[in-house]
Scaffold this active site. Structure first.
Site, PDB file in Angstrom:
ATOM      1  N   CYS A   1     -14.578 -17.122  41.539  1.00  0.00           N
ATOM      2  CA  CYS A   1     -14.057 -17.478  40.216  1.00  0.00           C
ATOM      3  C   CYS A   1     -15.128 -17.515  39.124  1.00  0.00           C
ATOM      4  O   CYS A   1     -14.804 -17.413  37.944  1.00  0.00           O
ATOM      5  CB  CYS A   1     -13.351 -18.830  40.268  1.00  0.00           C
ATOM      6  SG  CYS A   1     -11.945 -18.860  41.385  1.00  0.00           S
TER       7      CYS A   1
ATOM      8  N   HIS B   1      -5.904 -17.767  34.554  1.00  0.00           N
ATOM      9  CA  HIS B   1      -7.148 -17.694  35.320  1.00  0.00           C
ATOM     10  C   HIS B   1      -7.203 -16.394  36.122  1.00  0.00           C
ATOM     11  O   HIS B   1      -7.011 -16.391  37.336  1.00  0.00           O
ATOM     12  CB  HIS B   1      -7.246 -18.917  36.239  1.00  0.00           C
ATOM     13  CG  HIS B   1      -8.437 -18.944  37.132  1.00  0.00           C
ATOM     14  ND1 HIS B   1      -9.650 -18.354  36.812  1.00  0.00           N
ATOM     15  CD2 HIS B   1      -8.612 -19.510  38.367  1.00  0.00           C
ATOM     16  CE1 HIS B   1     -10.514 -18.561  37.798  1.00  0.00           C
ATOM     17  NE2 HIS B   1      -9.909 -19.244  38.754  1.00  0.00           N
TER      18      HIS B   1
ATOM     19  N   CYS C   1     -15.423 -24.242  39.396  1.00  0.00           N
ATOM     20  CA  CYS C   1     -15.508 -24.349  40.846  1.00  0.00           C
ATOM     21  C   CYS C   1     -15.370 -22.951  41.425  1.00  0.00           C
ATOM     22  O   CYS C   1     -14.868 -22.040  40.776  1.00  0.00           O
ATOM     23  CB  CYS C   1     -14.437 -25.287  41.391  1.00  0.00           C
ATOM     24  SG  CYS C   1     -12.739 -24.770  41.038  1.00  0.00           S
TER      25      CYS C   1
ATOM     26  N   GLY D   1     -14.462 -20.675  45.065  1.00  0.00           N
ATOM     27  CA  GLY D   1     -13.978 -20.625  46.433  1.00  0.00           C
ATOM     28  C   GLY D   1     -15.117 -20.460  47.425  1.00  0.00           C
ATOM     29  O   GLY D   1     -16.072 -19.724  47.180  1.00  0.00           O
TER      30      GLY D   1
END
Length: 391
Positions: A95, A347, A377, A379
């Protein structure tokens, strides 16, 4: 070390991805590498730079398979009609990919290896989807079955929703708090359009005779009661729902960076100066914790406290991720994601990081404030943060 500045930022409106009903996705007939190339062409045209002076183009993308494959980053460069001498690369930190791309492009300028670089990101989550809808995603079964790796609990770690459930439980963040936050995300994003702020960063997209000039997923008229009515999405009796999670989206975003001397040469005004950035690793079963240690690194290195930061862009992968950082740093929500975020704006994984940095730079200019942090954050249990300064 050279100073590095954001001199241009553009993105396309984010669509709603529909991997199981592609015909319902307004971008179903488009590729995102092409959209990223159009953003690059627009930026070159508006800044009036000599494209041969671009030293690197770095594209972030989380799932570089299918049409998200960039041929080593070359697709956006060739599609943008840049000189063949302009090099490129692509990178994946899930991300945070395009925020990380922005950091790498910044380092090339900071170390004197470049005067102009471009960073961006893209994702088409209808055509290259998440999870079981994507045949190219093959979890490493050894991590799941070998007792040696049981401490990572990959049955949870591979499922972002379950990591959000665990984080909420550990930090005692309630569904009511998450639902209210999510409701306000939509209201803030709608207001950003009503006030004319959001249009300043968009390149409208024409597809099949329709012009898309706003993010498709913003629900201006959503009620808190509607949000509260949704069932848990990941676990029976859970508290993470589709409404307090980010949506699936398609999108592309782009940032042009310059050294001070190049910026002066072209007579451009900076959107912001990139001061610092950092990555951090966390327990992958609570990957939403990532923004906290990554931000702590940046603050410590620059002798700052959370109170010194005027505005924050904390990716709304899940409402709990933002609220966890808000609680950890005792932040004022009036300074966090004031124009909405992943829950409302969307997103599209690889495109989000550059959007956070670009929107943050524009917010600092609009509010005439000095410092901001963009953070996500990641993954697999990571966080990535970037510190910007208005100049």
């Amino acid at each position: 070390m050279e100073d590095v500045y954001i001199v241009d930022y553009r993105r396309i409106p984010f669509s709603r991805a529909r991997p199981r009903e592609p015909e319902k996705d307004v971008y179903n007939d488009l590729r995102m590498d092409k959209m990223l190339s159009e953003l690059i062409k627009l930026s070159v045209k508006e800044t009036k730079i000599n494209p041969a002076e671009i030293e690197d183009v770095i594209t972030g993308c989380a799932f570089q398979a299918g049409e998200n494959w960039t041929y080593g980053g070359r697709h956006p460069v060739l599609l943008a009609d840049l000189p063949v001498s302009v090099p490129a690369m692509s990178m994946d930190r899930a991300c945070s990919s395009s925020l990380n791309a922005t950091a790498i492009a910044s380092m090339e300028i900071m170390t004197g290896r470049a005067g102009i670089t471009i960073a961006g990101g893209m994702e088409h989550m209808t055509h290259v989807p998440l999870g079981i809808d994507n045949p190219f995603i093959k979890p490493n079964m050894e991590l799941m079955v070998n007792p040696k790796y049981s401490k990572f609990n990959m049955n949870v770690s591979y499922n972002m929703g379950l990591t959000a459930e665990k984080l909420a439980g550990l930090r005692k963040i309630s569904r009511d708090e998450m639902d209210e936050y999510s409701y306000n995300s939509h209201k803030r994003a709608a207001k950003a359009y009503d006030d004319g702020f959001m249009q300043g960063e968009l390149m409208p997209v024409s597809v099949n005779g329709t012009v898309i000039d706003r993010d498709v997923g913003i629900r201006k008229d959503v009620s808190l009661e509607q949000i509260k009515s949704l069932k848990p999405a990941f676990r029976e009796n859970g508290i993470i729902t589709a409404a307090n999670s980010s949506s699936l989206n398609d999108g592309a975003s782009m940032i042009m960076l310059m050294s001070g001397s190049k910026m002066k040469e072209y007579g451009l005004k900076p959107l912001a100066r990139i001061v610092d950035f950092a990555a951090a690793g966390v327990d992958p079963t609570i990957m939403g914790e990532g923004p906290v240690p990554a931000t702590e690194k940046v603050l410590k290195r620059n002798k700052l406290s959370p109170d010194d930061i005027d505005y924050w862009e904390i990716n709304e992968a899940f409402a709990v991720v933002v609220l966890n950082a808000v609680h950890s740093f005792n932040l004022d929500l009036e300074k966090v994601n004031i124009h909405g975020g992943g829950i409302s704006v969307g997103h599209p994984l690889g495109a989000t990081g550059a959007r956070l940095a670009g929107t943050l730079g524009r917010t600092l200019q609009d509010k005439k404030k000095d410092l901001g942090i963009a953070t996500l954050c990641v993954g697999g249990g990571q966080g990535y943060s970037m510190l910007l300064e208005r100049v």
